[in-house]
Design an enzyme around this catalytic site. Structure first.
Site, PDB file in Angstrom:
ATOM      1  N   LYS A  83     -15.688 -25.523  -2.824  1.00 51.17           N
ATOM      2  CA  LYS A  83     -15.652 -25.300  -1.379  1.00 51.17           C
ATOM      3  C   LYS A  83     -14.904 -24.002  -1.098  1.00 51.17           C
ATOM      4  CE  LYS A  83     -14.874 -28.611   2.357  1.00 51.17           C
ATOM      5  NZ  LYS A  83     -13.976 -29.702   2.721  1.00 51.17           N
TER       6      LYS A  83
HETATM    7  C1  E4P Z   1     -14.734 -31.268   5.789  1.00 52.46           C
HETATM    8  O1  E4P Z   1     -15.123 -30.951   4.714  1.00 52.46           O
HETATM    9  C2  E4P Z   1     -13.320 -31.282   6.192  1.00 52.46           C
HETATM   10  O2  E4P Z   1     -12.574 -31.756   5.103  1.00 52.46           O
HETATM   11  C3  E4P Z   1     -13.054 -32.223   7.332  1.00 52.46           C
HETATM   12  O3  E4P Z   1     -14.223 -32.850   7.789  1.00 52.46           O
HETATM   13  C4  E4P Z   1     -12.140 -31.712   8.377  1.00 52.46           C
HETATM   14  O4  E4P Z   1     -11.979 -32.710   9.346  1.00 52.46           O
HETATM   15  P1  E4P Z   1     -10.787 -32.697  10.407  1.00 52.46           P
HETATM   16  O5  E4P Z   1     -11.140 -31.740  11.490  1.00 52.46           O
HETATM   17  O6  E4P Z   1     -10.743 -34.100  10.918  1.00 52.46           O
HETATM   18  O7  E4P Z   1      -9.535 -32.298   9.661  1.00 52.46           O
END
Ligand code: E4P
Length: 217
Positions: A83
């Site tokens: 990522k």
């Molecule tokens: C996605 O890959 C992220 O880890 C995640 O969905 C972020 O979510 P949040 O806005 O609830 O922290």
């Protein structure tokens, strides 16, 4: 639509994997910071449990660092998806890692143009954050519709992974719009399972059955 869980917690992942509806896992540095133990070992265990794509995020902000980390993360397990953030450095790293056969999830996407650039760089997944857009008074799901339309126009193979999911309505809308994946916190999956009429209906079925058994000779 595929269902991923957005957590680094092995117990939560195991519990969902056992039900049989879990297709993958996404993590991020904030989520992994909450988990004890060795980062790489935890990721390895998660991969063994889920047997599907597991996103592991780099923490470098320059392309060279992202490439170094990404290549290293990819050696942990065949299920690892690297990522990277949606920055110029991240897109550059995405292009290189993808050309080496390493799957990349481009994260922190907040606009359709960003999603277009990630697709052009060969991303396997784009992660638009719907909840964080809702938080600032913009309808996050509108972005999903735009990205799905754009990707369909050009047959991009990048999968639309709806991230920052906050409630079951996000899941329903994602599925209706034809998103490829929704990644949800365990608590949202729990909420999405529940319906009071299911509980009431099951209780009544069982009561009626018991009553009938008691009166039968
Ligand atoms: C996605 O890959 C992220 O880890 C995640 O969905 C972020 O979510 P949040 O806005 O609830 O922290």
């Amino acid at each position: 639509m595929k269902l991923f869980v957005d957590t680094g917690n092995l117990k939560d992942i195991q519990a969902l994997a056992e039900i049989g509806i879990l297709d993958g896992v996404t993590t991020n540095p904030s989520l992994m910071a909450k988990e004890p133990g060795d980062y790489r070992e935890t990721l390895k265990k998660i991969c063994q449990v889920v047997q599907g794509p597991v996103s592991a995020e780099v923490v470098s902000t320059d392309t060279a660092g992202m490439l170094r980390e990404g290549r290293d993360l990819a050696t942990i397990d065949e299920h690892i998806v690297v990522k990277v953030p949606l920055t110029k450095d991240g897109i550059r790293a995405c292009k290189t890692l993808s050309s080496e056969g390493i799957r990349v999830n481009v994260t922190l996407c907040f606009s359709a143009t960003q999603a277009l650039f990630a697709a052009k760089a060969g991303a396997s997944y784009i992660s638009p954050f719907v909840g964080r857009l809702d938080d600032i008074g913009t309808t996050g799901m509108n972005l999903i519709r735009e990205i799905v339309d754009i990707y369909d126009n050009y047959d991009f193979t990048t999968e639309v992974l709806v991230a920052s999911v906050r409630n079951p309505i996000h899941i329903v809308e994602a599925a209706r719009m034809g998103a490829d994946v929704a990644t949800c916190p365990p608590a949202v999956i729990e909420q999405a399972f529940k319906h009071p009429l299911t509980d009431i209906g099951l209780k009544k079925f069982l009561e009626d059955w018991e009553k009938a058994q008691a009166t039968r000779v």
